[in-house]
Every structure is written in structure tokens, then in C-alpha cells.
Write a protein that holds these residues in place. Structure first.
Motif, PDB file in Angstrom:
ATOM      1  N   PHE A 100       0.829  -1.210   0.000  1.00  0.00           N
ATOM      2  CA  PHE A 100       0.000   0.000   0.000  1.00  0.00           C
ATOM      3  C   PHE A 100       0.862   1.258   0.000  1.00  0.00           C
ATOM      4  O   PHE A 100       0.815   2.069  -0.925  1.00  0.00           O
ATOM      5  N   TYR A 101       1.664   1.417   1.065  1.00  0.00           N
ATOM      6  CA  TYR A 101       2.483   2.627   1.179  1.00  0.00           C
ATOM      7  C   TYR A 101       3.592   2.650   0.134  1.00  0.00           C
ATOM      8  O   TYR A 101       3.954   3.722  -0.373  1.00  0.00           O
ATOM      9  N   GLY A 102       4.128   1.468  -0.203  1.00  0.00           N
ATOM     10  CA  GLY A 102       5.173   1.416  -1.221  1.00  0.00           C
ATOM     11  C   GLY A 102       4.673   1.855  -2.583  1.00  0.00           C
ATOM     12  O   GLY A 102       5.322   2.659  -3.264  1.00  0.00           O
ATOM     13  N   ASN A 103       3.498   1.358  -2.998  1.00  0.00           N
ATOM     14  CA  ASN A 103       2.949   1.742  -4.306  1.00  0.00           C
ATOM     15  C   ASN A 103       2.532   3.197  -4.354  1.00  0.00           C
ATOM     16  O   ASN A 103       2.704   3.872  -5.382  1.00  0.00           O
ATOM     17  N   VAL A 104       1.977   3.704  -3.266  1.00  0.00           N
ATOM     18  CA  VAL A 104       1.617   5.130  -3.229  1.00  0.00           C
ATOM     19  C   VAL A 104       2.873   5.988  -3.338  1.00  0.00           C
ATOM     20  O   VAL A 104       2.906   6.986  -4.064  1.00  0.00           O
ATOM     21  N   ALA A 105       3.943   5.578  -2.623  1.00  0.00           N
ATOM     22  CA  ALA A 105       5.211   6.311  -2.702  1.00  0.00           C
ATOM     23  C   ALA A 105       5.797   6.251  -4.111  1.00  0.00           C
ATOM     24  O   ALA A 105       6.323   7.249  -4.623  1.00  0.00           O
ATOM     25  N   VAL A 106       5.707   5.078  -4.765  1.00  0.00           N
ATOM     26  CA  VAL A 106       6.191   4.945  -6.146  1.00  0.00           C
ATOM     27  C   VAL A 106       5.428   5.893  -7.061  1.00  0.00           C
ATOM     28  O   VAL A 106       6.017   6.555  -7.929  1.00  0.00           O
ATOM     29  N   SER A 107       4.114   5.980  -6.886  1.00  0.00           N
ATOM     30  CA  SER A 107       3.301   6.886  -7.705  1.00  0.00           C
ATOM     31  C   SER A 107       3.749   8.332  -7.533  1.00  0.00           C
ATOM     32  O   SER A 107       3.942   9.063  -8.512  1.00  0.00           O
ATOM     33  N   VAL A 108       3.937   8.741  -6.281  1.00  0.00           N
ATOM     34  CA  VAL A 108       4.339  10.130  -6.010  1.00  0.00           C
ATOM     35  C   VAL A 108       5.723  10.403  -6.588  1.00  0.00           C
ATOM     36  O   VAL A 108       5.957  11.452  -7.210  1.00  0.00           O
ATOM     37  N   LEU A 109       6.657   9.472  -6.402  1.00  0.00           N
ATOM     38  CA  LEU A 109       8.020   9.673  -6.908  1.00  0.00           C
ATOM     39  C   LEU A 109       8.057   9.662  -8.435  1.00  0.00           C
ATOM     40  O   LEU A 109       8.868  10.370  -9.050  1.00  0.00           O
ATOM     41  N   ASN A 110       7.198   8.868  -9.067  1.00  0.00           N
ATOM     42  CA  ASN A 110       7.107   8.920 -10.530  1.00  0.00           C
ATOM     43  C   ASN A 110       6.573  10.272 -10.999  1.00  0.00           C
ATOM     44  O   ASN A 110       6.997  10.782 -12.038  1.00  0.00           O
ATOM     45  N   MET A 111       5.631  10.837 -10.252  1.00  0.00           N
ATOM     46  CA  MET A 111       5.141  12.174 -10.579  1.00  0.00           C
ATOM     47  C   MET A 111       6.265  13.202 -10.477  1.00  0.00           C
ATOM     48  O   MET A 111       6.375  14.118 -11.303  1.00  0.00           O
ATOM     49  N   VAL A 112       7.113  13.038  -9.449  1.00  0.00           N
ATOM     50  CA  VAL A 112       8.280  13.917  -9.313  1.00  0.00           C
ATOM     51  C   VAL A 112       9.196  13.765 -10.525  1.00  0.00           C
ATOM     52  O   VAL A 112       9.679  14.761 -11.092  1.00  0.00           O
ATOM     53  N   ALA A 113       9.439  12.515 -10.938  1.00  0.00           N
ATOM     54  CA  ALA A 113      10.319  12.252 -12.083  1.00  0.00           C
ATOM     55  C   ALA A 113       9.752  12.864 -13.363  1.00  0.00           C
ATOM     56  O   ALA A 113      10.498  13.441 -14.169  1.00  0.00           O
ATOM     57  N   ILE A 114       8.444  12.751 -13.573  1.00  0.00           N
ATOM     58  CA  ILE A 114       7.806  13.340 -14.752  1.00  0.00           C
ATOM     59  C   ILE A 114       7.942  14.853 -14.727  1.00  0.00           C
ATOM     60  O   ILE A 114       8.244  15.492 -15.746  1.00  0.00           O
ATOM     61  N   THR A 115       7.736  15.435 -13.542  1.00  0.00           N
ATOM     62  CA  THR A 115       7.836  16.883 -13.394  1.00  0.00           C
ATOM     63  C   THR A 115       9.253  17.367 -13.669  1.00  0.00           C
ATOM     64  O   THR A 115       9.457  18.348 -14.396  1.00  0.00           O
ATOM     65  N   LEU A 116      10.246  16.694 -13.084  1.00  0.00           N
ATOM     66  CA  LEU A 116      11.640  17.093 -13.290  1.00  0.00           C
ATOM     67  C   LEU A 116      12.055  16.894 -14.747  1.00  0.00           C
ATOM     68  O   LEU A 116      12.845  17.683 -15.290  1.00  0.00           O
ATOM     69  N   ASN A 117      11.519  15.844 -15.388  1.00  0.00           N
ATOM     70  CA  ASN A 117      11.799  15.627 -16.808  1.00  0.00           C
ATOM     71  C   ASN A 117      11.312  16.806 -17.640  1.00  0.00           C
ATOM     72  O   ASN A 117      12.022  17.294 -18.529  1.00  0.00           O
ATOM     73  N   ARG A 118      10.107  17.273 -17.346  1.00  0.00           N
ATOM     74  CA  ARG A 118       9.570  18.426 -18.080  1.00  0.00           C
ATOM     75  C   ARG A 118      10.372  19.687 -17.774  1.00  0.00           C
ATOM     76  O   ARG A 118      10.584  20.517 -18.658  1.00  0.00           O
ATOM     77  N   TYR A 119      10.796  19.830 -16.515  1.00  0.00           N
ATOM     78  CA  TYR A 119      11.567  21.016 -16.136  1.00  0.00           C
ATOM     79  C   TYR A 119      12.899  21.064 -16.886  1.00  0.00           C
ATOM     80  O   TYR A 119      13.288  22.091 -17.438  1.00  0.00           O
ATOM     81  N   VAL A 120      13.611  19.927 -16.915  1.00  0.00           N
ATOM     82  CA  VAL A 120      14.893  19.872 -17.623  1.00  0.00           C
ATOM     83  C   VAL A 120      14.689  20.110 -19.114  1.00  0.00           C
ATOM     84  O   VAL A 120      15.474  20.814 -19.755  1.00  0.00           O
ATOM     85  N   LEU A 121      13.613  19.545 -19.683  1.00  0.00           N
ATOM     86  CA  LEU A 121      13.338  19.703 -21.112  1.00  0.00           C
ATOM     87  C   LEU A 121      13.104  21.169 -21.475  1.00  0.00           C
ATOM     88  O   LEU A 121      13.551  21.639 -22.522  1.00  0.00           O
ATOM     89  N   ILE A 122      12.448  21.905 -20.591  1.00  0.00           N
ATOM     90  CA  ILE A 122      12.088  23.299 -20.889  1.00  0.00           C
ATOM     91  C   ILE A 122      13.161  24.289 -20.448  1.00  0.00           C
ATOM     92  O   ILE A 122      13.493  25.217 -21.183  1.00  0.00           O
ATOM     93  N   SER A 123      13.736  24.069 -19.256  1.00  0.00           N
ATOM     94  CA  SER A 123      14.632  25.073 -18.684  1.00  0.00           C
ATOM     95  C   SER A 123      16.113  24.721 -18.767  1.00  0.00           C
ATOM     96  O   SER A 123      16.955  25.620 -18.709  1.00  0.00           O
ATOM     97  N   CYS A 124      16.447  23.433 -18.878  1.00  0.00           N
ATOM     98  CA  CYS A 124      17.864  23.023 -18.899  1.00  0.00           C
ATOM     99  C   CYS A 124      18.101  22.022 -20.025  1.00  0.00           C
ATOM    100  O   CYS A 124      18.628  20.919 -19.794  1.00  0.00           O
ATOM    101  N   TYR A 125      17.697  22.381 -21.216  1.00  0.00           N
ATOM    102  CA  TYR A 125      17.711  21.433 -22.330  1.00  0.00           C
ATOM    103  C   TYR A 125      19.116  20.949 -22.666  1.00  0.00           C
ATOM    104  O   TYR A 125      19.291  19.835 -23.179  1.00  0.00           O
ATOM    105  N   GLN A 126      20.144  21.753 -22.368  1.00  0.00           N
ATOM    106  CA  GLN A 126      21.513  21.358 -22.699  1.00  0.00           C
ATOM    107  C   GLN A 126      21.962  20.110 -21.935  1.00  0.00           C
ATOM    108  O   GLN A 126      22.893  19.416 -22.341  1.00  0.00           O
TER     109      GLN A 126
END
Length: 336
Positions: A96-122
Motif C-alpha cells: 500500500f504505502y510502497g505503491n503510493v510512494a512509487v506513484s508520487v516519486l514517478n510524478m516527481v520524475a515526470i515533473t523534473l523531466n519536463r523542467y529539464v526539457l524546458i529550462s535546462c535542455y543542454q
């Protein structure tokens, strides 16, 4: 201990509501996440994108949650008791807690991916090579479940049944429990990172738009398109912010401030229901909001539709042949 002698803290109406929500979310979550996984894995163009890897990881985590945790949750709320034995009671909070944590951390990864793509593309090609993506995925799943290792081993707290709430959860051991720390590290910190990162993305996009507009005046049509893009981005950010806060903040609050002897049991149920809902809405937020992902959905549905139509036509053709073969031809000259 005789569980019937323990005073159950949840009103019966609340437990029935929770069981219904868990059952509905189970069905919708399995269908939604499975369709998303099939749609994205069948599209070669999307498989090479780094974002797709994290979206698939998110959907796999939510699919496991819907297949395993939600049916068990629905059962315990219907019966107002845990009926699956001690071993599964130990495993349930880990998943339960492990899967919820995985979901939240994947959301973080998606967010950081978009941030790097837009603001730190190099740095994008270096940070999101195939090896780097696998390292990040292993890190996400590893950290999420390592958080549950201390209570699982009985080093810090323990896993077991709370009879008054008939929930298999993290309990105190020697007056100590890591539950609050797990929620703060596993949920509060990632949610803060998501909000800050999306705020930076929005600020960066707005800044680049204004800079481009000041140096190179755009025709009216292009300005209108930019404004539409800005509004679409603002709307998407707002939806993500609201969904994250609604789904995860209430659960963190009730588990941090009203945990050991719940004084507001109905709030615990409502907070849990909102968290379950995240496993259903995640595919729509992170996949359906992307034009390429929507195209992958359409292709999958067309394939399914054509397969069903072909199967129906094949059965119809077979039935026609059988009907023709069963007709008895009358001899010539016979009267009708």
C-alpha cells in the motif's frame, strides 16, 4: 484477541461508502492503467521518450495498487475486519504505502523531466539516456519500498493489525513508529518538489514568451496561438496542483496529526478514498493530456474495433455457410 470485543471506530455508513469506492476505483483503475500501458507500449515513437518510461512506471504502480490493494481494502471495509491472515497483513502495508510512494516519486520524475526539457535542455540528453532512465526508475522503486523496511523488520515500529480500525498498517513498537517520518519524506517532500518545479516551468515559459515577443513582434495569429498555449499550460498546471493536493495532502495530514488513536475516523476514510482516486485519475492527467498519447489511445481503440469487427464478420460468414449447407435442395419438377 477477539476482534468482536474491540470497539470499531468507523460508522457503518462510512465503511460501506469506502467499500463501494474501493470496488469502483479497482475496476476503473485496472481498465484505465491497462489501456494506457498497452497504448504507450504499442507506439514505437513514444517508447523512445523518457517521459513515457516514467508514465509507464506510474501506470504499472497504480495497476498493482488497483489489482492487489483495493480488492483487499474493499473486503476489509465490507467485513469490518481483516480476514486474510497475519502474513498478508504484514505484506499489505508494504504494498500500500510502497505503491503510493512509487506513484508520487514517478510524478516527481515526470515533473523534473519536463523542467529539464524546458529550462535546462543542454543537459537533457545526458540526464535522460537509456542507462540514466533505468537508474532513475530503480531508484524510485527502491527508495519507495526501502522506506517500509524498518517497520517490516521490526527495527523501527512494526507492521500489524489495528483492531479498532481493522487496518493492517504501521504500528508503534516500544512507543516509536516511523509512520510520520515516512509520510513527510515519502509524500510531503515530493509534493513540495512537484509544486516548486511546475512553478519554475510556468515562470520559465512565461519569461521566454515575453522575451520572444519583445525582440520579435509576432503577427496577431501567432500571438493568439501563444496565448492559447499559455492558457492550456496554466490550466494543466492548475489541474495537476489541485489533484496532487486533493489526493495526497489529506492522507498525510490525518496520519501525521491524528494517527495513534483516531478522533476523526470519517476523515481518515475520506482521505484514504482520495488517495485511492489518484490511481484512477493519473492516466488521464499524465497521458490523456498529451496529444501524442491521445493519438496512441486512438490507434489502440481502432485496432480493437477492427479486431472485433473482423471477428464478427468471420462468425457471420461461418454461420451463412452452415445455413447454406443445411438447406435441402428440392428435386426438379417438385411442386412448391
Amino acid at each position: 484477541m477477539n476482534l468482536t470485543e474491540v470497539t470499531v471506530k468507523y460508522p457503518r455508513g462510512a465503511t460501506i461508502f469506502a467499500a463501494c469506492c474501493a470496488s469502483i476505483f479497482c475496476v476503473l483503475g485496472v481498465i484505465g492503467n491497462l489501456v494506457t500501458i498497452l497504448a504507450l507500449t504499442r507506439c514505437p515513437k513514444l517508447r523512445i521518450h523518457a517521459t513515457t518510461a516514467f508514465v509507464l512506471s506510474l501506470c504499472i504502480s497504480d495497476l498493482i495498487f488497483c489489482l492487489v490493494n483495493l480488492p483487499l481494502t474493499a473486503s476489509r471495509y465490507i467485513n469490518e475486519a481483516w480476514t486474510f491472515g497475519d502474513a498478508l497483513c504484514q505484506l499489505f502495508p508494504v504494498l500500500f504505502y510502497g505503491n503510493v510512494a512509487v506513484s508520487v516519486l514517478n510524478m516527481v520524475a515526470i515533473t523534473l523531466n519536463r523542467y529539464v526539457l524546458i529550462s535546462c535542455y543542454q543537459y537533457y540528453s545526458w540526464l535522460y539516456s537509456k542507462i540514466s532512465i533505468w537508474v532513475q526508475l530503480i531508484f524510485i522503486w527502491g527508495v519507495a519500498f526501502l522506506l517500509m523496511l524498518p517497520p517490516l523488520l521490526g527495527i523501527w515500529g512494526q507492521l500489524g493489525l489495528n483492531p479498532s480500525t481493522f487496518s493492517c498498517t504501521i504500528l508503534q513498537k516500544d512507543g516509536k513508529s516511523p509512520k510520520k517520518i515516512i509520510f513527510l519524506i515519502g509524500f510531503a517532500l515530493p509534493c513540495t518538489v512537484i509544486i516548486i518545479a511546475y512553478s519554475c516551468i510556468y515562470y520559465s515559459v512565461r519569461k521566454s514568451r515575453k522575451k520572444l515577443k519583445s525582440h520579435q513582434p509576432l503577427p496577431d495569429k501567432r500571438i493568439t496561438k501563444r496565448e492559447k498555449d499559455d492558457r492550456r499550460l496554466t490550466k494543466l498546471m492548475a489541474i495537476i496542483f489541485i489533484c496532487i493536493l486533493l489526493c495526497f495532502l489529506p492522507l498525510m495530514i490525518v496520519n501525521v496529526f491524528d494517527d495513534n488513536d483516531p478522533k476523526y475516523p470519517v476523515l481518515h476514510i475520506l482521505a484514504s478514498v482520495l488517495t485511492w482516486a489518484s490511481s484512477v485519475i493519473n492516466p488521464f492527467i499524465y497521458a490523456a493530456s498529451n496529444r501524442q498519447y491521445r493519438s496512441a489511445y486512438s490507434k489502440l481503440f481502432r485496432i480493437v474495433k477492427s479486431s472485433v469487427a473482423f471477428s464478427d464478420s468471420k462468425q457471420g460468414s461461418r454461420a451463412s455457410k452452415e445455413k447454406i449447407g443445411s438447406v435441402t435442395l428440392k428435386p426438379s419438377g417438385a411442386s412448391s
